[in-house]
Design an enzyme around this catalytic site. Structure first.
Site, PDB file in Angstrom:
ATOM      1  N   HIS A 250      75.571  58.491 -22.820  1.00 14.31           N
ATOM      2  CA  HIS A 250      74.148  58.188 -22.995  1.00 14.31           C
ATOM      3  C   HIS A 250      73.706  57.357 -21.796  1.00 14.31           C
ATOM      4  O   HIS A 250      74.393  56.418 -21.396  1.00 14.31           O
ATOM      5  CB  HIS A 250      73.941  57.411 -24.299  1.00 14.31           C
ATOM      6  CG  HIS A 250      72.645  56.670 -24.335  1.00 14.31           C
ATOM      7  ND1 HIS A 250      71.443  57.286 -24.094  1.00 14.31           N
ATOM      8  CD2 HIS A 250      72.360  55.350 -24.555  1.00 14.31           C
ATOM      9  CE1 HIS A 250      70.466  56.389 -24.180  1.00 14.31           C
ATOM     10  NE2 HIS A 250      71.001  55.214 -24.454  1.00 14.31           N
TER      11      HIS A 250
ATOM     12  N   ASN B 277      66.150  55.614 -19.151  1.00 11.85           N
ATOM     13  CA  ASN B 277      66.822  55.769 -20.447  1.00 11.85           C
ATOM     14  C   ASN B 277      65.866  56.519 -21.379  1.00 11.85           C
ATOM     15  O   ASN B 277      64.845  55.972 -21.793  1.00 11.85           O
ATOM     16  CB  ASN B 277      67.150  54.366 -20.976  1.00 11.85           C
ATOM     17  CG  ASN B 277      67.793  54.365 -22.344  1.00 11.85           C
ATOM     18  OD1 ASN B 277      67.772  55.360 -23.058  1.00 11.85           O
ATOM     19  ND2 ASN B 277      68.358  53.228 -22.712  1.00 11.85           N
TER      20      ASN B 277
ATOM     21  N   CYS C 100      69.517  55.703 -29.648  1.00 10.10           N
ATOM     22  CA  CYS C 100      70.266  56.176 -28.471  1.00 10.10           C
ATOM     23  C   CYS C 100      71.401  57.118 -28.841  1.00 10.10           C
ATOM     24  O   CYS C 100      71.792  57.969 -28.046  1.00 10.10           O
ATOM     25  CB  CYS C 100      70.823  54.989 -27.698  1.00 10.10           C
ATOM     26  SG  CYS C 100      69.513  53.895 -27.162  1.00 10.10           S
TER      27      CYS C 100
END
Ligand code: UT7
Length: 334
Positions: A261, A291, A115
């Site tokens: 993020h 995501n 991530c």
């Protein structure tokens, strides 16, 4: 010493939209739960039969970024590709980009920091430019999650959050020290590696061993201790944003746009409230993309820029947290 700034950016997501209702057709989940716990309404998943992959989506985003930078692929000096879902175990996606974009035989590296992959990638590219080694670096974040998810009810705590997509930017040398990347800040804490992990196939647990387990070994699906990751995320996000601001003698009030993020809308909202940021100071698009891990920040940055939300001289702060654990921030003057 030189400085680096983004001179072109773009993103690509597969056309195929998968809504929360679509997911409920093959696992026990529902739109209300997903929206309440994550903020996600839909994500893009590569459909069966598509040619798309992390490298191919990365190349599509990269072509847009290079064109917007006013350069051609022959002007790029180096490639940094962030992904946790590469096309091959090896070689990495970066070298595929060198070929797909018909580039010179420039160097290419893959960054495997999940991530926070794009933050690490941008920071790596920034160092090569600051030292004067390269002038124009292509930085890509791309993920093809959908083919590797457990789409049964067993995997619902993880699989509903992930989406496919790619973003790219060209980071170029500038001699204006007041523009571009002011600083980047990177961290890791490997003792929590097992809290968000795809453990197999690995050299320690190779494909024949998984097949031999006759379905008992499912460590090739992502595993996440969601609550533990969530709690760590909000602490580390806060720390690393402050670290970036403090390093540049800036305060929260100086932020024009914060792009976190896109892990979970609740994490973004928690950070927004903690720092008392107005809605127009934070950009979120997890609602429409889910995501996308290493792609999420560069997709959001590109989309925010396309919507005219980033102006000349704006202070833009990027921050990420994820598997590793790894986390980081980038502070830049647009
Ligand atoms: O991007 C990298 C970093 N990642 C993150 O930062 C993610 C951090 N974690 C999260 O975003 C959240 O933990 C999740 C969204 C993954 C999960 O949300 P949660 O609020 O922590 O839910 P939970 O896992 O504690 O599950 C709560 C309940 C459970 O049922 P019981 O045991 O209370 O009866 C789950 O079985 O919700 C159930 N559940 C679901 N129900 C419907 C879990 N997933 C689902 C689902 N649909 N998809």
């Amino acid at each position: 010493m030189y400085n680096s700034k983004i001179t072109g950016l773009g993103f690509y997501v597969p056309e195929n939209v998968v809504t929360n209702d679509d997911l409920s057709k093959f696992m026990d989940t529902n739109d209300a739960w997903i929206q309440e716990r994550t903020g996600i309404k839909e994500r893009h998943w590569i459909p069966d039969g598509s040619e798309d992959s992390s490298a191919i989506m990365g190349a599509k985003a990269a072509r847009i970024a290079i064109e917007r930078s006013g350069l051609t692929s022959k002007d790029i000096d180096f490639i940094v590709f962030a992904t946790l879902s590469p096309d091959y175990f090896f070689p990495g996606c970066g070298v595929q980009i060198q070929d797909m974009l018909d580039m010179k035989t420039i160097g290419a590296i893959d960054i495997r920091n999940q991530c926070s992959g794009f933050i690490y990638a941008l920071s790596t590219a920034d160092q090569f430019i600051k030292t004067g080694m390269y002038k124009n670096i292509l930085v890509i974040g791309a993920e093809y999650h959908s083919n590797g998810l457990d789409k049964s009810t067993r995997g619902r705590g993880v699989s509903v959050i992930f989406g496919d997509g790619a973003g790219a930017c060209v980071l170029s040398r500038t001699e204006d020290n007041n523009k571009g990347i002011l600083s980047s800040h990177l961290h890791s804490e490997g003792k929590h590696a097992d809290k968000l992990i795809v453990a197999s196939p690995s050299i320690k647990n190779w494909v024949p061993e998984i097949i031999d387990s006759k379905g008992k070994d499912i460590s090739y699906f992502p595993y996440m201790d969601g609550t533990f990751v969530f709690k760590n995320a909000i602490v580390r996000f806060s720390e690393v944003i402050m670290e970036g601001l403090t390093a540049n003698n800036l305060s929260v009030n100086d932020i024009d746009l914060f792009i976190p993020h896109q892990a979970n809308l609740r994490i973004s909202q928690f950070i927004q409230q903690r720092f008392k940021l107005r809605d127009d100071q934070v950009y979120n698009n997890i609602m429409n993309y889910g995501n996308t891990t290493a792609a999420s920040i560069i997709i959001a940055l590109s989309e925010a820029w396309e919507k005219g939300k980033i102006k000349d001289n704006d202070l833009v702060v990027l921050a990420a947290f994820g598997s590793g654990f790894t986390w980081g921030s980038v502070v830049m003057k647009w």
